[in-house]
Each structure stands twice: as C-alpha cells, then as structure tokens.
Scaffold this motif. Structure first.
Motif, PDB file in Angstrom:
ATOM      1  N   ALA A 177       0.821  -1.212   0.000  1.00 45.84           N
ATOM      2  CA  ALA A 177       0.000   0.000   0.000  1.00 45.84           C
ATOM      3  C   ALA A 177       0.854   1.262   0.000  1.00 45.84           C
ATOM      4  CB  ALA A 177      -0.942   0.004   1.202  1.00 45.84           C
ATOM      5  N   GLY A 178       2.003   1.239   0.683  1.00 39.67           N
ATOM      6  CA  GLY A 178       2.886   2.406   0.717  1.00 39.67           C
ATOM      7  C   GLY A 178       3.428   2.763  -0.652  1.00 39.67           C
ATOM      8  N   ASN A 179       3.810   1.742  -1.446  1.00 46.13           N
ATOM      9  CA  ASN A 179       4.310   2.008  -2.796  1.00 46.13           C
ATOM     10  C   ASN A 179       3.211   2.530  -3.712  1.00 46.13           C
ATOM     11  OD1 ASN A 179       7.037   1.379  -2.414  1.00 46.13           O
ATOM     12  ND2 ASN A 179       6.609  -0.794  -2.583  1.00 46.13           N
ATOM     13  N   VAL A 180       1.998   2.006  -3.544  1.00 42.91           N
ATOM     14  CA  VAL A 180       0.874   2.501  -4.348  1.00 42.91           C
ATOM     15  C   VAL A 180       0.604   3.964  -4.004  1.00 42.91           C
ATOM     16  CG1 VAL A 180      -1.589   2.251  -4.840  1.00 42.91           C
ATOM     17  CG2 VAL A 180      -0.139   0.222  -4.655  1.00 42.91           C
ATOM     18  N   ALA A 181       0.671   4.314  -2.729  1.00 43.50           N
ATOM     19  CA  ALA A 181       0.471   5.709  -2.310  1.00 43.50           C
ATOM     20  C   ALA A 181       1.549   6.605  -2.916  1.00 43.50           C
ATOM     21  CB  ALA A 181       0.484   5.816  -0.792  1.00 43.50           C
ATOM     22  N   MET A 182       2.783   6.103  -2.989  1.00 41.53           N
ATOM     23  CA  MET A 182       3.860   6.885  -3.619  1.00 41.53           C
ATOM     24  C   MET A 182       3.612   7.061  -5.108  1.00 41.53           C
ATOM     25  SD  MET A 182       7.294   5.658  -1.655  1.00 41.53           S
ATOM     26  CE  MET A 182       8.282   6.892  -2.473  1.00 41.53           C
ATOM     27  N   LEU A 183       3.077   6.026  -5.772  1.00 38.32           N
ATOM     28  CA  LEU A 183       2.740   6.131  -7.192  1.00 38.32           C
ATOM     29  C   LEU A 183       1.690   7.211  -7.408  1.00 38.32           C
ATOM     30  CD1 LEU A 183       2.843   5.105 -10.142  1.00 38.32           C
ATOM     31  CD2 LEU A 183       1.146   3.400  -9.488  1.00 38.32           C
ATOM     32  N   VAL A 184       0.654   7.217  -6.576  1.00 38.05           N
ATOM     33  CA  VAL A 184      -0.405   8.231  -6.686  1.00 38.05           C
ATOM     34  C   VAL A 184       0.173   9.621  -6.429  1.00 38.05           C
ATOM     35  CG1 VAL A 184      -2.559   9.065  -5.667  1.00 38.05           C
ATOM     36  CG2 VAL A 184      -2.264   6.623  -6.146  1.00 38.05           C
ATOM     37  N   ALA A 185       0.998   9.766  -5.404  1.00 37.40           N
ATOM     38  CA  ALA A 185       1.585  11.078  -5.081  1.00 37.40           C
ATOM     39  C   ALA A 185       2.479  11.568  -6.212  1.00 37.40           C
ATOM     40  CB  ALA A 185       2.377  10.997  -3.776  1.00 37.40           C
ATOM     41  N   PHE A 186       3.303  10.666  -6.784  1.00 37.95           N
ATOM     42  CA  PHE A 186       4.186  11.062  -7.878  1.00 37.95           C
ATOM     43  C   PHE A 186       3.371  11.439  -9.113  1.00 37.95           C
ATOM     44  CE2 PHE A 186       6.802  10.366 -11.609  1.00 37.95           C
ATOM     45  CZ  PHE A 186       7.944  11.080 -11.274  1.00 37.95           C
ATOM     46  N   GLY A 187       2.382  10.609  -9.452  1.00 34.15           N
ATOM     47  CA  GLY A 187       1.537  10.897 -10.615  1.00 34.15           C
ATOM     48  C   GLY A 187       0.791  12.202 -10.476  1.00 34.15           C
ATOM     49  N   THR A 188       0.295  12.485  -9.282  1.00 33.49           N
ATOM     50  CA  THR A 188      -0.414  13.736  -9.028  1.00 33.49           C
ATOM     51  C   THR A 188       0.534  14.934  -9.141  1.00 33.49           C
ATOM     52  OG1 THR A 188      -1.941  12.574  -7.576  1.00 33.49           O
ATOM     53  CG2 THR A 188      -1.855  14.948  -7.357  1.00 33.49           C
ATOM     54  N   ALA A 189       1.741  14.796  -8.577  1.00 40.95           N
ATOM     55  CA  ALA A 189       2.730  15.886  -8.683  1.00 40.95           C
ATOM     56  C   ALA A 189       3.083  16.148 -10.141  1.00 40.95           C
ATOM     57  CB  ALA A 189       3.979  15.539  -7.883  1.00 40.95           C
ATOM     58  N   LEU A 190       3.211  15.093 -10.921  1.00 42.22           N
ATOM     59  CA  LEU A 190       3.544  15.254 -12.336  1.00 42.22           C
ATOM     60  C   LEU A 190       2.386  15.883 -13.106  1.00 42.22           C
ATOM     61  CD1 LEU A 190       5.881  14.687 -14.221  1.00 42.22           C
ATOM     62  CD2 LEU A 190       4.990  12.390 -14.577  1.00 42.22           C
ATOM     63  N   GLN A 191       1.172  15.445 -12.825  1.00 45.56           N
ATOM     64  CA  GLN A 191       0.000  16.033 -13.493  1.00 45.56           C
ATOM     65  C   GLN A 191      -0.117  17.536 -13.205  1.00 45.56           C
ATOM     66  OE1 GLN A 191      -3.119  13.412 -12.025  1.00 45.56           O
ATOM     67  NE2 GLN A 191      -3.379  12.557 -14.070  1.00 45.56           N
ATOM     68  N   GLN A 192       0.172  17.921 -11.991  1.00 43.67           N
ATOM     69  CA  GLN A 192       0.059  19.333 -11.619  1.00 43.67           C
ATOM     70  C   GLN A 192       1.182  20.184 -12.222  1.00 43.67           C
ATOM     71  OE1 GLN A 192      -0.174  19.149  -7.352  1.00 43.67           O
ATOM     72  NE2 GLN A 192      -2.239  18.293  -7.405  1.00 43.67           N
ATOM     73  N   ARG A 193       2.293  19.550 -12.592  1.00 41.09           N
ATOM     74  CA  ARG A 193       3.433  20.281 -13.136  1.00 41.09           C
ATOM     75  C   ARG A 193       3.319  20.493 -14.643  1.00 41.09           C
ATOM     76  NH1 ARG A 193       8.688  20.415 -11.040  1.00 41.09           N
ATOM     77  NH2 ARG A 193       7.755  20.037  -9.029  1.00 41.09           N
ATOM     78  N   VAL A 194       2.643  19.579 -15.324  1.00 39.40           N
ATOM     79  CA  VAL A 194       2.561  19.649 -16.788  1.00 39.40           C
ATOM     80  C   VAL A 194       1.499  20.668 -17.181  1.00 39.40           C
ATOM     81  CG1 VAL A 194       2.069  18.345 -18.879  1.00 39.40           C
ATOM     82  CG2 VAL A 194       3.358  17.291 -17.042  1.00 39.40           C
ATOM     83  N   ARG A 195       1.860  21.550 -18.084  1.00 41.71           N
ATOM     84  CA  ARG A 195       0.932  22.605 -18.547  1.00 41.71           C
ATOM     85  C   ARG A 195       0.656  22.450 -20.014  1.00 41.71           C
ATOM     86  NH1 ARG A 195      -0.191  23.857 -13.842  1.00 41.71           N
ATOM     87  NH2 ARG A 195       1.147  25.066 -12.524  1.00 41.71           N
TER      88      ARG A 195
END
Length: 195
Positions: A177-195
């Motif tokens: 579950a911890g790795n899945v949470a990191m995947l979600v956090a990384f994906g969300t950070a990347l989505q918010q950075r891309v314009r």
C-alpha cells in the motif's frame, strides 16, 4: 571519470537512495545512472518501481526510477542483460524529458466498493500511471464495421495511433500500500506540473 561532490550521488535525497538500495538490484549502478542525469538539480519528487519481466529466455528483473525536477522528468531503466550467456551484465539507461515535451499524464485507480470510497469499506485494488512524451507510439488496429449487425461486407480496418511511452502498474497486494500511495503522489505531482 571522477565527479566532484556537486554531481555525485550525494545530491540525491536519502529516501531515494534508501529505496534504490532496498531493491537490492545493482544499487550502485542505478544510483550512479540517476545521479549522472540529475546532476546538481534538486529532486522534487521520485518513484522507484522494481518488477519482474517475462521473456522467452526466462524471467528477468527490471528497475525503473523516475525523478521529477523543476525542469525535467528523468526516467532511468536498469535490466539484467538476457543476451549475456554468463548472466553477469546489466543494461542501464536514462532519459531526460523536458517537462514542456510531456503529453498526457494519466493516473488510473481501480477501486472496490466505490460507493464506500473514503471509508474502510473501499479499497484501491490497482493503480497505474501512463506517461507519454511521443517517443513510443502504439497503433491499435481492428476490423471496421458499418453498424449493421447483418452486414457481411468487408469494411477494411480502422485504427488509432496512441502515444504511450511508459506505464507503471502497482497494486497493494503485489507492491504494498505504501508504494501505491507513492505512485499516486508522484503521478499527481507530475499532473500538476505539466501545462
């Protein structure tokens, strides 16, 4: 070649180094490959994914490290080299993708009992992150039809051209579950950075 402290692995966050080491898959090689590409840029976010790969020659190991900086997405891949009969070589490559070149970033979650989402009754069963930067394109072709179920004419084929450079798939059962949470956090950070 000797590098100064400015561009060495010391620039990588301790938590990233720990995750790479915990995988136990050529950690010095992986760390060096990532550190070479990151250089002196600060790391904003990262994701480490260790998985088995299946090929006609047998099962191999693959480690992906994704690093997000202020200007780039760095993607590092390390594999066992299956073509080496002695089995004592590895291939490590890194790709530096300017954020301005990133295409769609898709974060997909499969949730059990979605009506109870947000409570203990619902559970994320699987998550995957799909990244595209137009290096790899996939063409999906299927028979075309006219919509008439009784029609037997040949309508040729239709297809779609899809950019899909990387897919990372994790589940709590196989990755924790911890790795899945990191995947979600990384994906969300990347989505918010891309314009």
């Amino acid at each position: 070649m000797r590098r100064d402290a400015k561009t060495g692995p010391g620039q990588l966050p301790e938590s990233l180094l720990t995750q790479i080491n915990d995988c136990g898959f050529f950690p010095q090689l992986v760390t060096d490959s990532v550190a070479l590409t990151v250089g002196s840029e600060p790391v904003d976010a990262f994701l480490v994914h260790h998985e088995a790969t299946f090929a006609p020659e047998g099962i191999g190991r693959h480690l992906s490290v994704l690093v997000l900086t202020a200007t780039r997405l760095i993607v590092s891949h390390t594999d066992e080299h299956a073509d080496d009969p002695a089995g004592n070589t590895a291939i490590s490559s890194t790709e530096s993708v300017p954020l301005r070149l990133l295409g769609a970033i898709a974060l997909t979650r499969v949730v059990s009992k979605p009506e109870k989402f947000g409570s203990a009754g619902a559970e994320t069963v699987e998550t995957w992150l799909t990244l595209s930067w137009n290096t790899v394109r996939r063409i999906e072709i299927e028979p075309a039809s006219c919509g008439d179920p009784s029609c037997t004419a040949d309508h040729g084929f239709q297809g779609s051209d899809v950019a899909e450079d990387m897919v990372i798939r994790m589940s709590p059962v196989s990755d924790g579950a911890g790795n899945v949470a990191m995947l979600v956090a990384f994906g969300t950070a990347l989505q918010q950075r891309v314009r």
